[in-house]
Design an enzyme around this catalytic site. Sequence first.
Site, PDB file in Angstrom:
ATOM      1  N   TYR A 142       0.798  -1.221   0.000  1.00 51.42           N
ATOM      2  CA  TYR A 142       0.000   0.000   0.000  1.00 51.42           C
ATOM      3  C   TYR A 142       0.829   1.269   0.000  1.00 51.42           C
ATOM      4  CZ  TYR A 142      -0.417  -2.091   4.767  1.00 51.42           C
ATOM      5  OH  TYR A 142      -0.210  -2.749   5.937  1.00 51.42           O
ATOM      6  N   CYS A 180      12.087 -12.124  -7.265  1.00 50.94           N
ATOM      7  CA  CYS A 180      11.844 -12.076  -8.705  1.00 50.94           C
ATOM      8  C   CYS A 180      10.451 -11.521  -9.004  1.00 50.94           C
ATOM      9  CB  CYS A 180      12.070 -13.440  -9.313  1.00 50.94           C
ATOM     10  SG  CYS A 180      13.798 -13.903  -9.167  1.00 50.94           S
TER      11      CYS A 180
END
Length: 418
Positions: free
Chosen positions: A311, A337
């Site tokens: 967020y 990744c």
Amino acid sequence: MHIENNRYLLEGNVDPLKLAEKYDCPLYIYETAVMKRQYKRLMDAFDLKKLKINYACKALNNISVLRYFKSLGSGLDTVSIQEVKIGLMAGFLPEEIMFTPNCVSIEEIALAVELGVKINIDNLSILEQFGHLYPDYPVCIRINPHIMGGGNSKISVGHIDSKFGISFHQTPHIHRIIKAHDMLIEGIHMHTGSDILDIDVFLQGAEILFQVAEEFKDLQYIDFGSGFKVPYKEEDIETDIEELGEKITTRFQEFCTSYGRDLTLMFEPGKFLVSESGIFLTKVNVVKQTTSTVFAGVDSGLNHLIRPMLYDAYHKIVNISKTEGRSRIYTVVGYICETDTFGVNRKMTEINEGDILAFYNAGAYCYTMASNYNSRYRPAEVLVHEGKDYLIRRRENMDDLVKTQVVVDIFENQEVSV
Ligand SMILES: *Cc1c(COP(=O)(O)O)cnc(C)c1O
């Protein structure tokens, strides 16, 4: 953390670089001095004899931290039966634990009844089932006050929170259910969500809660939840706890006078109590110059601290290996990744590979949201108390990563050991 003689230091002059060496990185470090400061600040802001703070342990649920809050006199706010059990393990008495779940099954609430904790009910369906099963067990009711004060961005608070609580427009239904099952309502509660900046908006919510509370004659407490904002950046404004305390104290005393009895005022902060107590240390694996950006790639990622990606939370980052010298601009990224960017265009002292970066505000919603994504170990946690460091959670290992798996040979129809 503060700087002294060109070094970053923690409470009691503990050197975070030494802890990075001793326990390795990535590493979470929490300072009890900051937890105590914040707890005291909140207690001192309200001039009331009956005041109770229940630490919301979903922010940081390490049992040693919970024990520390217990030693300060705090109660506990929990949102799952597992948190309730962790609270009991930490030594809290059942009556010191508030269970405030959302959308959990009546079976889970029944377990909480067996354990004897305080129960906060946030929907009419469960209230009715509860009344049928346990008419004599006192409960608290979570009200949604739909705070829309000011008609500005605060409107979103009401919307975000709409899944939570029983709308105050539904109080006639509440009364019907309570009457039908002869239930005992011991508390009224609201929790309006995080980051309350406008005290008047908070007070409007409180007014609605007082209106609802008036109609229940057996109350022991009123719980105003949380939502206190803490600063993340230097220029950030935080909730003015002292002003809030003064205003709520006056109004609460008035309410108690008209109610005819002194009730307990309760709060259940998480972030306010622990956010600033924590730092997260990572080691820089790679400094990578691309055509447009200098990346500092650290030995952690969204698996350990997901708030920036989840967020857009801002965590201040400093290079604690070097306090002086020229500064450069870096984008700090993780080793996962996926795009896991911790901070973009951050100015800090020039980074060499192997330097230790510290993330601020790493006490709340950081470790508790960590995962094993990319099959990485979750970090260790260290508590710093009066100049001493204590390992309160070891780093995970390979066994931890696979211990819950059952490996089967589906062709031979049998379990195999690996
Ligand atoms: C999460 C939560 C809190 C704590 O919120 P903070 O913003 O961390 O202070 C308090 N009460 C309830 C019911 C919660 O779910």
